[in-house]
Design a protein around this motif. Structure first.
Motif, mmCIF file in Angstrom:
data_model
loop_
_atom_site.group_PDB
_atom_site.id
_atom_site.type_symbol
_atom_site.label_atom_id
_atom_site.label_comp_id
_atom_site.label_asym_id
_atom_site.label_seq_id
_atom_site.Cartn_x
_atom_site.Cartn_y
_atom_site.Cartn_z
ATOM 1 N N TRP A 146 -1.727 -2.962 1.807
ATOM 2 C CA TRP A 146 -2.992 -3.650 2.068
ATOM 3 C C TRP A 146 -3.999 -3.284 0.991
ATOM 4 N N ILE A 147 -4.542 -4.318 0.327
ATOM 5 C CA ILE A 147 -5.633 -4.120 -0.611
ATOM 6 C C ILE A 147 -6.924 -4.277 0.176
ATOM 7 N N MET A 148 -7.671 -3.202 0.327
ATOM 8 C CA MET A 148 -8.885 -3.255 1.128
ATOM 9 C C MET A 148 -9.847 -4.292 0.555
ATOM 10 N N GLY A 149 -10.428 -5.082 1.460
ATOM 11 C CA GLY A 149 -11.291 -6.182 1.063
ATOM 12 C C GLY A 149 -10.610 -7.520 1.219
ATOM 13 N N LYS A 150 -9.278 -7.495 1.296
ATOM 14 C CA LYS A 150 -8.501 -8.701 1.554
ATOM 15 C C LYS A 150 -8.053 -8.702 3.011
ATOM 16 N N PRO A 151 -7.578 -9.832 3.549
ATOM 17 C CA PRO A 151 -7.136 -9.877 4.954
ATOM 18 C C PRO A 151 -6.122 -8.771 5.250
ATOM 19 N N GLN A 152 -6.325 -8.116 6.383
ATOM 20 C CA GLN A 152 -5.481 -6.976 6.745
ATOM 21 C C GLN A 152 -4.198 -7.448 7.415
ATOM 22 N N PRO A 153 -3.031 -7.046 6.899
ATOM 23 C CA PRO A 153 -1.762 -7.431 7.544
ATOM 24 C C PRO A 153 -1.609 -6.745 8.905
ATOM 25 N N ASP A 154 -0.676 -7.243 9.714
ATOM 26 C CA ASP A 154 -0.404 -6.618 11.006
ATOM 27 C C ASP A 154 0.188 -5.229 10.838
ATOM 28 N N SER A 155 0.948 -5.042 9.774
ATOM 29 C CA SER A 155 1.535 -3.728 9.491
ATOM 30 C C SER A 155 1.679 -3.568 7.985
ATOM 31 N N TYR A 156 1.584 -2.329 7.547
ATOM 32 C CA TYR A 156 1.693 -2.030 6.119
ATOM 33 C C TYR A 156 1.850 -0.520 5.976
ATOM 34 N N ASP A 157 2.576 -0.106 4.948
ATOM 35 C CA ASP A 157 2.828 1.320 4.724
ATOM 36 C C ASP A 157 2.087 1.871 3.517
ATOM 37 N N GLY A 158 1.348 0.995 2.842
ATOM 38 C CA GLY A 158 0.519 1.441 1.734
ATOM 39 C C GLY A 158 -0.857 0.817 1.831
ATOM 40 N N ILE A 159 -1.863 1.490 1.269
ATOM 41 C CA ILE A 159 -3.228 1.000 1.287
ATOM 42 C C ILE A 159 -3.909 1.463 0.007
ATOM 43 N N VAL A 160 -4.680 0.566 -0.641
ATOM 44 C CA VAL A 160 -5.389 0.924 -1.869
ATOM 45 C C VAL A 160 -6.834 0.453 -1.774
ATOM 46 N N THR A 161 -7.713 1.142 -2.510
ATOM 47 C CA THR A 161 -9.126 0.766 -2.508
ATOM 48 C C THR A 161 -9.820 1.300 -3.752
ATOM 49 N N ASN A 162 -10.926 0.646 -4.111
ATOM 50 C CA ASN A 162 -11.851 1.193 -5.109
ATOM 51 C C ASN A 162 -13.247 1.305 -4.514
ATOM 52 N N GLN A 163 -13.352 1.210 -3.179
ATOM 53 C CA GLN A 163 -14.628 1.334 -2.477
ATOM 54 C C GLN A 163 -14.966 2.812 -2.272
ATOM 55 N N LYS A 164 -16.238 3.122 -2.378
ATOM 56 C CA LYS A 164 -16.664 4.519 -2.262
ATOM 57 C C LYS A 164 -17.038 4.926 -0.840
ATOM 58 N N LEU B 218 12.873 1.092 -0.199
ATOM 59 C CA LEU B 218 12.243 -0.222 -0.403
ATOM 60 C C LEU B 218 11.159 -0.168 -1.477
ATOM 61 N N GLY B 219 10.809 1.039 -1.931
ATOM 62 C CA GLY B 219 9.881 1.176 -3.045
ATOM 63 C C GLY B 219 8.419 1.156 -2.688
ATOM 64 N N VAL B 220 8.051 1.738 -1.535
ATOM 65 C CA VAL B 220 6.654 1.694 -1.123
ATOM 66 C C VAL B 220 5.741 2.449 -2.087
ATOM 67 N N ALA B 221 6.237 3.518 -2.704
ATOM 68 C CA ALA B 221 5.402 4.296 -3.628
ATOM 69 C C ALA B 221 5.015 3.451 -4.847
ATOM 70 N N MET B 222 5.992 2.803 -5.464
ATOM 71 C CA MET B 222 5.690 1.975 -6.627
ATOM 72 C C MET B 222 4.957 0.696 -6.232
ATOM 73 N N ALA B 223 5.178 0.214 -5.022
ATOM 74 C CA ALA B 223 4.419 -0.958 -4.555
ATOM 75 C C ALA B 223 2.929 -0.621 -4.485
ATOM 76 N N THR B 224 2.615 0.621 -4.089
ATOM 77 C CA THR B 224 1.227 1.065 -4.043
ATOM 78 C C THR B 224 0.663 1.207 -5.445
ATOM 79 N N VAL B 225 1.451 1.784 -6.340
ATOM 80 C CA VAL B 225 1.041 1.905 -7.744
ATOM 81 C C VAL B 225 0.777 0.521 -8.337
#
Length: 440
Positions: free
Chosen positions: A260-278, A314-321
């Motif tokens: 999930w990229i914060m600021g975009k619609p939130q999925p029902d489930s996700y194993d990674g999350i990224v943000t640039n919000q303070k 499934l590559g969740v670490a690189m998906a987050t990167v």
């Protein structure tokens, strides 16, 4: 059949009508004893704690009634507290000590809606509650016994709901830390002047159930720790770490690789999350699975991921990167990655069919491959996938670091006093987290 019965006398003023309450309690216990003659349930009598000068005589009057019932008296307790929250939570502890989950509450009819709200906040779906009116209102006036449940659903006004939540919160905040002080593990790799981050342990919270004690940070329908307790643990963490619990977001685990990229619609489930919000703190849970934190000090962006064995493959670490690169223009060579406490290759096994995928990635990820359940190193697999994706080896902190003072990637299963572990503790396990936010 109920395993325990809670008799709610909390709203009845004993000092002005003790005889009436004694009669009410006697008739209620008499009914219970007849109904459960073959197998007596545990009985808890909940009442309001009065000033010290009156307390002893009032409890003595209840105990005198209880002594009349040979079958019930050994399993009956009086719980007097200053608030409904305190009394009900104390009874919950007693239920959990005996592993009881089917409870009948006998109470004045007007207390039902209120008690349902308390139950909803202090218990989970593990418990089954049934309510019965014992024929008096909150002033002790006799009412006709209601044999069938009322058809109309009672609801409380919003301000009363808020008062209940406030009472629960105030009580839980008053409880002492268990199992020692709250401890936050921090990485030397992540620059502290840019990011606030850490990994929790199991000490310093209020969760009392042995496998959840004491700093559990996840509630589910399958566990006995309610959301109110987890919320209080999170509040204590926020105070200690310095973030706002109202802007805290944890991944919604699906053991996959969605981000999930914060600021975009939130999925029902996700194993990674990224943000640039303070103004937000993001987190990933773990109880053997790896809580992984990501930080880019150049673009001032961060991420968190939950990486179990399935998510690792499934590559969740690189998906987050990749989400940080795509959304915030991060350079892969600037991204720092810290693997938190998780189950080590010393303790984690998989069926051989699943182990093959790790063996194909790198034979060193598997030990005793020829056995039916080989040992798996999901940390090594995560590092391999990150390095293959372009993360610099020196920008990854895990258990391969030789300086133990700088290592955060302890084996959760090997350290029962410090971490929770699904592998070790079974289905009613607690959860620790890794969290990160961008400082102002």
């Amino acid at each position: 059949m109920a395993e325990a019965i809670l008799i709610d006398l909390f709203s009845l003023q004993m000092n002005s009508q003790t005889n009436d309450i004694q009669k009410l309690l006697f008739s209620t216990l008499e009914r219970i004893e007849k109904r459960f003659s073959a197998s007596a349930p545990f009985v808890y009598i909940m009442c309001c704690q009065t000033p010290r000068s009156e307390r002893s005589s009032e409890q003595d009057s209840l105990l005198k009634v209880i002594s009349s019932f040979q079958i019930l008296k050994k399993g009956t307790e009086v719980v007097c507290k200053t608030s409904t929250a305190a009394a009900l939570y104390t009874i919950k502890q007693k239920l959990d000590e005996k592993d009881l989950s089917i409870i009948k509450i006998i109470l004045p009819v007007q207390r039902k809606a209120l008690m349902e709200v308390f139950v909803d906040h202090l218990f989970t779906a593990v418990y089954q509650f049934h309510f019965e009116d014992f024929g008096v209102d909150c002033e002790g006036n006799n009412l006709q016994q209601i044999a069938e449940p009322q058809n109309d659903i009672q609801t409380l006004p919003a301000h009363e709901m808020e008062l209940i939540r406030s009472e629960i919160q105030t009580y839980l905040e008053s409880l002492p830390d268990l199992k020692g002080k709250l401890t936050i593990l921090k990485s030397s790799l992540v620059p502290g002047h840019i990011f606030l981050h850490g990994f929790t342990t199991r000490t310093g919270g209020i969760s009392y159930i042995p496998t959840l004690s004491s700093f559990n940070l996840f509630s589910s329908s399958k566990r006995r720790d309610p959301k109110a307790v987890v919320k209080e643990n999170l509040r204590r963490l926020a105070n200690a770490a310095g973030f706002d619990p109202e802007t805290f977001h944890s991944v919604k685990v699906n053991h996959a690789s969605d981000v999930w990229i914060m600021g975009k619609p939130q999925p029902d489930s996700y194993d990674g999350i990224v943000t640039n919000q303070k103004d937000v703190t993001i987190a990933a849970p773990g109880a053997d699975c790896i809580p992984v934190l990501f930080a880019d000090p150049v673009k001032k962006a961060c991420g968190a991921a939950h990486s179990g064995w399935q998510g690792t493959l499934l590559g969740v670490a690189m998906a987050t990167v990749n989400a940080m690169i795509t959304e915030y223009g991060c350079d892969v060579k600037d991204i720092l990655v810290v693997l938190g406490p998780s189950v080590g290759p010393c303790c984690f096994t998989l069926p051989r069919e699943s182990a093959k995928e790790f063996y194909n990635l790198d034979p060193k990820c598997v030990r005793q491959f020829e056995s039916p359940t080989p040992y798996i190193d999901i940390r090594r697999a995560t590092r391999i996938l990150l390095e293959t994706g372009g993360i610099l080896p020196q920008n990854i902190q895990d258990d391969s670091i030789t300086d133990q003072n700088q290592s955060l990637t302890f084996c959760t299963a090997c350290h029962p006093d410090t971490f929770y572990s699904h592998v070790r503790d079974g289905t009613n396990f607690g959860t620790q987290i890794g969290f990160i936010s961008i400082r102002d």
